[in-house]
Design a protein around this motif. Structure first.
Motif, PDB file in Angstrom:
ATOM      1  N   ILE A 173      -6.272 -18.480 -12.391  1.00 41.98           N
ATOM      2  CA  ILE A 173      -5.982 -19.916 -12.405  1.00 41.98           C
ATOM      3  C   ILE A 173      -4.518 -20.164 -12.081  1.00 41.98           C
ATOM      4  CG2 ILE A 173      -5.794 -21.940 -13.908  1.00 41.98           C
ATOM      5  CD1 ILE A 173      -8.336 -20.882 -15.337  1.00 41.98           C
ATOM      6  N   TYR A 174      -3.640 -19.377 -12.650  1.00 42.61           N
ATOM      7  CA  TYR A 174      -2.200 -19.507 -12.381  1.00 42.61           C
ATOM      8  C   TYR A 174      -1.921 -19.384 -10.883  1.00 42.61           C
ATOM      9  CZ  TYR A 174       2.708 -18.071 -12.123  1.00 42.61           C
ATOM     10  OH  TYR A 174       4.043 -17.960 -11.788  1.00 42.61           O
ATOM     11  N   GLU A 175      -2.517 -18.399 -10.252  1.00 44.07           N
ATOM     12  CA  GLU A 175      -2.269 -18.166  -8.828  1.00 44.07           C
ATOM     13  C   GLU A 175      -2.860 -19.281  -7.972  1.00 44.07           C
ATOM     14  OE1 GLU A 175      -3.910 -14.273  -8.336  1.00 44.07           O
ATOM     15  OE2 GLU A 175      -2.084 -13.254  -9.035  1.00 44.07           O
ATOM     16  N   ALA A 176      -4.074 -19.725  -8.316  1.00 43.10           N
ATOM     17  CA  ALA A 176      -4.700 -20.813  -7.565  1.00 43.10           C
ATOM     18  C   ALA A 176      -3.902 -22.102  -7.709  1.00 43.10           C
ATOM     19  CB  ALA A 176      -6.136 -21.017  -8.043  1.00 43.10           C
ATOM     20  N   ALA A 177      -3.397 -22.362  -8.910  1.00 41.24           N
ATOM     21  CA  ALA A 177      -2.595 -23.560  -9.146  1.00 41.24           C
ATOM     22  C   ALA A 177      -1.289 -23.493  -8.363  1.00 41.24           C
ATOM     23  CB  ALA A 177      -2.317 -23.709 -10.643  1.00 41.24           C
ATOM     24  N   ALA A 178      -0.645 -22.353  -8.380  1.00 39.75           N
ATOM     25  CA  ALA A 178       0.626 -22.204  -7.674  1.00 39.75           C
ATOM     26  C   ALA A 178       0.466 -22.457  -6.180  1.00 39.75           C
ATOM     27  CB  ALA A 178       1.200 -20.810  -7.920  1.00 39.75           C
ATOM     28  N   ASP A 179      -0.658 -22.022  -5.628  1.00 36.58           N
ATOM     29  CA  ASP A 179      -0.920 -22.243  -4.207  1.00 36.58           C
ATOM     30  C   ASP A 179      -1.022 -23.727  -3.860  1.00 36.58           C
ATOM     31  OD1 ASP A 179      -0.924 -19.540  -3.689  1.00 36.58           O
ATOM     32  OD2 ASP A 179      -3.103 -19.331  -3.748  1.00 36.58           O
ATOM     33  N   LYS A 180      -1.351 -24.565  -4.849  1.00 41.01           N
ATOM     34  CA  LYS A 180      -1.503 -26.005  -4.631  1.00 41.01           C
ATOM     35  C   LYS A 180      -0.296 -26.801  -5.138  1.00 41.01           C
ATOM     36  CE  LYS A 180      -4.668 -27.929  -3.364  1.00 41.01           C
ATOM     37  NZ  LYS A 180      -5.938 -28.278  -4.033  1.00 41.01           N
ATOM     38  N   GLY A 181       0.767 -26.104  -5.544  1.00 42.89           N
ATOM     39  CA  GLY A 181       1.936 -26.799  -6.068  1.00 42.89           C
ATOM     40  C   GLY A 181       1.743 -27.331  -7.476  1.00 42.89           C
ATOM     41  N   LEU A 182       0.870 -26.679  -8.245  1.00 39.99           N
ATOM     42  CA  LEU A 182       0.598 -27.062  -9.628  1.00 39.99           C
ATOM     43  C   LEU A 182       1.171 -26.014 -10.570  1.00 39.99           C
ATOM     44  CD1 LEU A 182      -3.179 -27.914  -9.052  1.00 39.99           C
ATOM     45  CD2 LEU A 182      -1.260 -29.519  -8.997  1.00 39.99           C
ATOM     46  N   PHE A 183       1.322 -26.378 -11.833  1.00 42.78           N
ATOM     47  CA  PHE A 183       1.926 -25.487 -12.818  1.00 42.78           C
ATOM     48  C   PHE A 183       0.930 -25.195 -13.932  1.00 42.78           C
ATOM     49  CE2 PHE A 183       5.387 -28.277 -11.203  1.00 42.78           C
ATOM     50  CZ  PHE A 183       6.033 -27.321 -10.421  1.00 42.78           C
ATOM     51  N   ALA A 184       0.503 -23.942 -14.049  1.00 44.17           N
ATOM     52  CA  ALA A 184      -0.533 -23.586 -15.021  1.00 44.17           C
ATOM     53  C   ALA A 184       0.017 -22.694 -16.124  1.00 44.17           C
ATOM     54  CB  ALA A 184      -1.698 -22.877 -14.322  1.00 44.17           C
ATOM     55  N   LEU A 185      -0.451 -22.950 -17.337  1.00 46.96           N
ATOM     56  CA  LEU A 185      -0.155 -22.115 -18.498  1.00 46.96           C
ATOM     57  C   LEU A 185      -1.460 -21.768 -19.198  1.00 46.96           C
ATOM     58  CD1 LEU A 185       2.771 -24.123 -20.157  1.00 46.96           C
ATOM     59  CD2 LEU A 185       3.001 -22.025 -18.803  1.00 46.96           C
ATOM     60  N   ASP A 186      -1.553 -20.562 -19.745  1.00 48.23           N
ATOM     61  CA  ASP A 186      -2.613 -20.266 -20.702  1.00 48.23           C
ATOM     62  C   ASP A 186      -1.979 -20.349 -22.086  1.00 48.23           C
ATOM     63  OD1 ASP A 186      -1.580 -17.699 -19.262  1.00 48.23           O
ATOM     64  OD2 ASP A 186      -2.190 -16.901 -21.224  1.00 48.23           O
ATOM     65  N   ALA A 187      -2.601 -21.147 -22.967  1.00 49.27           N
ATOM     66  CA  ALA A 187      -1.996 -21.449 -24.263  1.00 49.27           C
ATOM     67  C   ALA A 187      -3.040 -21.527 -25.362  1.00 49.27           C
ATOM     68  CB  ALA A 187      -1.210 -22.752 -24.177  1.00 49.27           C
ATOM     69  N   PRO A 188      -3.759 -20.437 -25.624  1.00 49.08           N
ATOM     70  CA  PRO A 188      -4.764 -20.464 -26.691  1.00 49.08           C
ATOM     71  C   PRO A 188      -4.113 -20.690 -28.050  1.00 49.08           C
ATOM     72  CG  PRO A 188      -4.360 -18.215 -25.956  1.00 49.08           C
ATOM     73  CD  PRO A 188      -3.646 -19.105 -24.993  1.00 49.08           C
ATOM     74  N   VAL A 189      -4.936 -21.108 -29.002  1.00 43.74           N
ATOM     75  CA  VAL A 189      -4.415 -21.515 -30.304  1.00 43.74           C
ATOM     76  C   VAL A 189      -5.132 -20.778 -31.421  1.00 43.74           C
ATOM     77  CG1 VAL A 189      -3.840 -23.790 -29.411  1.00 43.74           C
ATOM     78  CG2 VAL A 189      -6.035 -23.449 -30.570  1.00 43.74           C
ATOM     79  N   SER A 190      -4.487 -20.768 -32.594  1.00 43.71           N
ATOM     80  CA  SER A 190      -5.100 -20.259 -33.810  1.00 43.71           C
ATOM     81  C   SER A 190      -4.776 -21.221 -34.944  1.00 43.71           C
ATOM     82  CB  SER A 190      -4.572 -18.856 -34.133  1.00 43.71           C
ATOM     83  OG  SER A 190      -5.189 -18.345 -35.305  1.00 43.71           O
ATOM     84  N   GLY A 191      -5.708 -21.339 -35.868  1.00 43.33           N
ATOM     85  CA  GLY A 191      -5.505 -22.244 -36.997  1.00 43.33           C
ATOM     86  C   GLY A 191      -6.727 -23.053 -37.335  1.00 43.33           C
ATOM     87  N   GLY A 192      -7.727 -23.052 -36.438  1.00 46.63           N
ATOM     88  CA  GLY A 192      -8.988 -23.716 -36.714  1.00 46.63           C
ATOM     89  C   GLY A 192      -8.866 -25.213 -36.913  1.00 46.63           C
ATOM     90  N   ASP A 193      -9.895 -25.785 -37.529  1.00 51.61           N
ATOM     91  CA  ASP A 193      -9.923 -27.229 -37.707  1.00 51.61           C
ATOM     92  C   ASP A 193      -8.803 -27.723 -38.613  1.00 51.61           C
ATOM     93  OD1 ASP A 193     -11.136 -25.930 -39.894  1.00 51.61           O
ATOM     94  OD2 ASP A 193     -12.404 -27.649 -40.369  1.00 51.61           O
ATOM     95  N   ILE A 194      -8.412 -26.901 -39.599  1.00 52.69           N
ATOM     96  CA  ILE A 194      -7.344 -27.300 -40.513  1.00 52.69           C
ATOM     97  C   ILE A 194      -6.023 -27.374 -39.771  1.00 52.69           C
ATOM     98  CG2 ILE A 194      -6.040 -26.644 -42.574  1.00 52.69           C
ATOM     99  CD1 ILE A 194      -8.600 -25.257 -43.581  1.00 52.69           C
ATOM    100  N   GLY A 195      -5.717 -26.346 -38.984  1.00 53.74           N
ATOM    101  CA  GLY A 195      -4.477 -26.336 -38.220  1.00 53.74           C
ATOM    102  C   GLY A 195      -4.420 -27.453 -37.199  1.00 53.74           C
TER     103      GLY A 195
END
Length: 290
Positions: free
Chosen positions: A109-131
């Motif tokens: 996804i990062y590479e495909a986005a860069a080819d289109k002039g877009l900026f991609a991050l992967d940013a998974p989370v932890s903490g569940g519904d409470i967090g």
């Protein structure tokens, strides 16, 4: 750069996403929504968020788009489909995937986005519904530092521990580390409570004694009380945790490492899912012993 991000898209308004979208709106951003079932997003639409019929329509009007969906296949379709985010977003748009997904897909996804002039991050989370509800998520980010700094003010609206872990895919690898640690810990929490109950102990008193000692963990403090109360509703779904463990085991195999604790946890979770508990919370593993 914060001031350039006004219109924010959010795709995926489930157990966690709904709270996360509210925090972004409370931070002063105009929120645009897409989810597969519009009715589930109605409470957010009632707050003034704006609905779009497709991810592409949403992306075309937003400065940044966040996604938190179910499976890597969903992520791939939303980002890389013919009418997906990468194909539809305006040049310069920030695309932030907060789904727990494949590190290799994050790089794609990062590479495909860069080819289109877009900026991609992967940013998974932890903490569940409470967090998510308390804006206290741990957010693990992979991508370019300049892009991370540009969207960090938005990430800070949803989490209290927001760190760049490295280049594209590093956020997903870090989340795998998190899930590996949780998997064996959850087995231990459930076995401990089974033992305590079998010994005739008062489970509430047991938890008071052990949660502040060396046995303490987030799962023990937050999920063990739900087990004691017989509440197995999801903060994080069993079916999604099984997906995460599968990703981690596949990545481990690619790296040539053996993770027997994770493999055992996956086997136990598969058993309860087959028994019809896939839509319960991860602490429903306790039911294995019943």
């Amino acid at each position: 750069m914060e001031s350039t991000i006004k219109k924010v898209g959010f795709i995926g308004t489930g157990v966690m996403g709904s709270s996360m979208a509210k925090h972004l709106q409370a931070g002063g951003h105009e929120l645009h929504l897409y989810t597969r079932t519009k009715e589930k997003a109605q409470p957010l639409l009632d707050l003034g968020m704006i609905w779009h019929d497709t991810p592409g329509e949403l992306a075309a009007v937003c400065d940044a788009v966040f996604t938190i969906v179910g499976y890597p296949s969903d992520v791939e379709n939303i980002y890389l489909g013919s009418e997906g985010l990468v194909a539809s977003a305006r040049q310069g748009t920030y695309l932030i995937d907060m789904t727990t997904s494949s590190p290799s897909l994050a790089i794609q996804i990062y590479e495909a986005a860069a080819d289109k002039g877009l900026f991609a991050l992967d940013a998974p989370v932890s903490g569940g519904d409470i967090g998510a509800r308390n804006a206290a998520l741990s957010i693990m980010v992979g991508g370019d530092e300049q892009v991370f700094e540009a969207v960090k003010p938005l990430l800070n609206l949803m989490g209290k521990n927001v760190l760049l872990q490295g280049g594209p895919g590093a956020g997903q690898h870090t989340k795998m580390v998190n899930q590996i640690a949780i998997a064996s810990n959850m087995v231990g929490v459930c076995e401990a409570l089974v033992y305590a109950r079998s010994a005739g102990l008062n489970l509430e008193n047991v938890l008071r004694s052990i949660e502040t000692g060396a046995a303490g963990s987030w799962s023990l403090s937050n999920l063990a009380p739900r087990i004691v109360a017989g509440n197995f509703e999801p903060g994080f779904f069993v079916k999604h945790f099984i997906k995460d463990m599968g990703i981690a085991l596949d990545a481990a195999e690619e790296m040539g490492i053996d993770l027997p604790g994770l493999a055992l946890a996956r086997k136990l979770y598969d058993t309860i899912a087959e028994a019809g508990l896939g839509d319960k919370g991860t602490h429903a593993l306790y039911q294995y012993w019943k």
